[in-house]
Design an enzyme around this catalytic site. Structure first.
Site, PDB file in Angstrom:
ATOM      1  N   ASP A  43      13.947  -2.744 -15.263  1.00  0.00           N
ATOM      2  CA  ASP A  43      13.667  -2.746 -13.827  1.00  0.00           C
ATOM      3  C   ASP A  43      12.826  -3.966 -13.460  1.00  0.00           C
ATOM      4  OD1 ASP A  43      15.001  -0.430 -13.428  1.00  0.00           O
ATOM      5  OD2 ASP A  43      13.224   0.855 -13.349  1.00  0.00           O
ATOM      6  N   LYS A  65      16.435  -3.200  -8.253  1.00  0.00           N
ATOM      7  CA  LYS A  65      17.060  -3.164  -6.913  1.00  0.00           C
ATOM      8  C   LYS A  65      15.955  -3.131  -5.872  1.00  0.00           C
ATOM      9  CE  LYS A  65      19.150   0.804  -7.963  1.00  0.00           C
ATOM     10  NZ  LYS A  65      18.371   1.022  -9.125  1.00  0.00           N
ATOM     11  N   MET A 180       5.139   4.549  -4.408  1.00  0.00           N
ATOM     12  CA  MET A 180       5.953   3.859  -3.402  1.00  0.00           C
ATOM     13  C   MET A 180       5.467   4.171  -1.985  1.00  0.00           C
ATOM     14  SD  MET A 180       9.693   4.366  -5.129  1.00  0.00           S
ATOM     15  CE  MET A 180       9.377   5.901  -5.988  1.00  0.00           C
TER      16      MET A 180
HETATM   17  C1  SAM Z   1      10.099   3.471  -8.744  1.00  0.00           C
HETATM   18  S1  SAM Z   1       8.447   4.048  -8.930  1.00  0.00           S
HETATM   19  C2  SAM Z   1       8.358   4.077 -10.671  1.00  0.00           C
HETATM   20  C3  SAM Z   1       7.221   4.892 -11.188  1.00  0.00           C
HETATM   21  C4  SAM Z   1       7.112   4.804 -12.700  1.00  0.00           C
HETATM   22  N1  SAM Z   1       8.225   5.454 -13.333  1.00  0.00           N
HETATM   23  C5  SAM Z   1       5.802   5.371 -13.218  1.00  0.00           C
HETATM   24  O1  SAM Z   1       5.819   6.389 -13.910  1.00  0.00           O
HETATM   25  O2  SAM Z   1       4.764   4.777 -12.917  1.00  0.00           O
HETATM   26  C6  SAM Z   1       7.559   2.582  -8.527  1.00  0.00           C
HETATM   27  C7  SAM Z   1       6.164   2.876  -7.993  1.00  0.00           C
HETATM   28  O3  SAM Z   1       5.266   3.146  -9.056  1.00  0.00           O
HETATM   29  C8  SAM Z   1       3.973   2.676  -8.725  1.00  0.00           C
HETATM   30  N2  SAM Z   1       3.561   1.684  -9.729  1.00  0.00           N
HETATM   31  C9  SAM Z   1       4.253   1.320 -10.833  1.00  0.00           C
HETATM   32  N3  SAM Z   1       3.532   0.449 -11.558  1.00  0.00           N
HETATM   33  C10 SAM Z   1       2.356   0.263 -10.904  1.00  0.00           C
HETATM   34  C11 SAM Z   1       1.200  -0.511 -11.144  1.00  0.00           C
HETATM   35  N4  SAM Z   1       1.061  -1.279 -12.226  1.00  0.00           N
HETATM   36  N5  SAM Z   1       0.193  -0.461 -10.229  1.00  0.00           N
HETATM   37  C12 SAM Z   1       0.291   0.314  -9.132  1.00  0.00           C
HETATM   38  N6  SAM Z   1       1.353   1.076  -8.861  1.00  0.00           N
HETATM   39  C13 SAM Z   1       2.374   1.058  -9.729  1.00  0.00           C
HETATM   40  C14 SAM Z   1       4.070   2.074  -7.327  1.00  0.00           C
HETATM   41  O4  SAM Z   1       3.755   3.082  -6.389  1.00  0.00           O
HETATM   42  C15 SAM Z   1       5.532   1.712  -7.270  1.00  0.00           C
HETATM   43  O5  SAM Z   1       5.981   1.593  -5.931  1.00  0.00           O
END
Ligand code: SAM
Length: 272
Positions: A43, A65, A180
């Site tokens: 991703d 995406k 998100m």
């Molecule tokens: C599609 S979701 C995926 C979540 C992922 N599977 C997880 O367990 O963290 C993407 C969202 O995860 C959060 N996110 C992922 N990595 C992050 C990070 N390093 N810092 C802050 N938010 C993060 C944000 O809210 C982002 O919009």
């Protein structure tokens, strides 16, 4: 399938959690599989520092995406996984955080099952846990929170109608982790206010948690819409357990206003 495999097996798809961004937060199993897989489909949110851990001979493809920039459809990702496994290659499907949290793992596993492809899931550190560690705050500090709720600001179910991020009463002793959350917090704020959440409820926006670019903005529900959350990805943490972060960030701001000093990079900060 062997549970302790350290080498990626041919013909198998591994759904792997990359964690929040620091390569040292990969599990040992994830690191071993990344170093030996033939094909890596990752991703957009997986940073370069993690991609650098991949087998140098692997075919590495970004299948992200993000923000409507549709490069590949979800079905296209399924096809890539299935085709690669059917060609007897070992395949890693690499997702940020934990693959089973807001990551379309349900659809991808369904496609693999339908095609009769063997798979394994390797968990990762989800953003909320990476953020809690980086902030030095317990999401379930028992003096303030006994419930932890994960929600998403982005719904796949309907595009026509905007669904509320939160409906119903929010328990006073809950920490809400909003994945998100987008850039405009006005409807989230309105949902929470409508459901009786107090104006002084602490809110923390953490951008790029557990990476060298990490930024933290602490505020209250009343002022949530004024906050600059920093660059994506951003996670919002809401609840009384965040009071400590709010107080600390305010103290740091006051200190910096009095005497500007260079702070060490977020990942090197030792917490007291
Ligand atoms: C599609 S979701 C995926 C979540 C992922 N599977 C997880 O367990 O963290 C993407 C969202 O995860 C959060 N996110 C992922 N990595 C992050 C990070 N390093 N810092 C802050 N938010 C993060 C944000 O809210 C982002 O919009």
């Amino acid at each position: 399938m062997k549970r302790t495999a350290s080498q990626a097996e041919k013909g198998v798809v591994y759904l792997i959690g990359a964690g929040p961004g620091d390569p040292e937060l990969l599990t040992v199993k994830a690191a071993r599989l990344l170093a030996t897989a033939d094909v890596i489909l990752h991703d957009d949110l997986v940073p370069e520092a993690v991609i650098a851990q991949c087998n140098p001979h692997a075919l590495v493809t970004s299948v992200g995406k993000r923000c409507g920039r549709k490069r590949i459809t979800q079905e296209g990702i399924h096809e890539l996984m299935v085709d690669s496994a059917q060609r007897n290659l070992s395949v890693v499907r690499l997702k940020s955080g934990d693959p089973m949290v807001f990551g379309r793992a349900g659809e991808e596993l369904q496609a693999l099952r339908a095609a009769g492809i063997r798979f394994a899931v390797v968990p990762g550190i989800t953003a909320a846990f990476g953020a809690a560690a980086a902030l030095g705050v317990s999401l379930t500090d028992r003096r303030a929170a006994s419930k932890l709720i994960f929600v998403t600001g982005h719904h796949a179910v309907t595009k026509e109608q905007e669904l509320p991020v939160w409906t119903g009463a929010l328990p006073e002793d809950a920490t809400l982790a909003v994945y998100m959350p987008g850039r405009d917090y006005s409807s989230l704020r309105a949902d929470l206010v409508r459901n009786g959440v107090a104006a002084d409820m602490p809110c923390v926006a953490i951008s790029r948690a557990a990476t060298p670019e990490q930024q933290v903005a602490a505020t209250t529900l009343q002022h949530l819409c004024e906050v600059d959350p920093g660059p994506a990805p951003v996670l919002l943490l809401i609840g009384r357990a965040m009071e400590h972060v709010q107080a600390r960030e305010q103290a740091v701001l006051q200190m910096l206003e009095a005497e500007p000093v260079a702070l060490p990079a977020a990942e090197n900060r030792v917490q007291e």
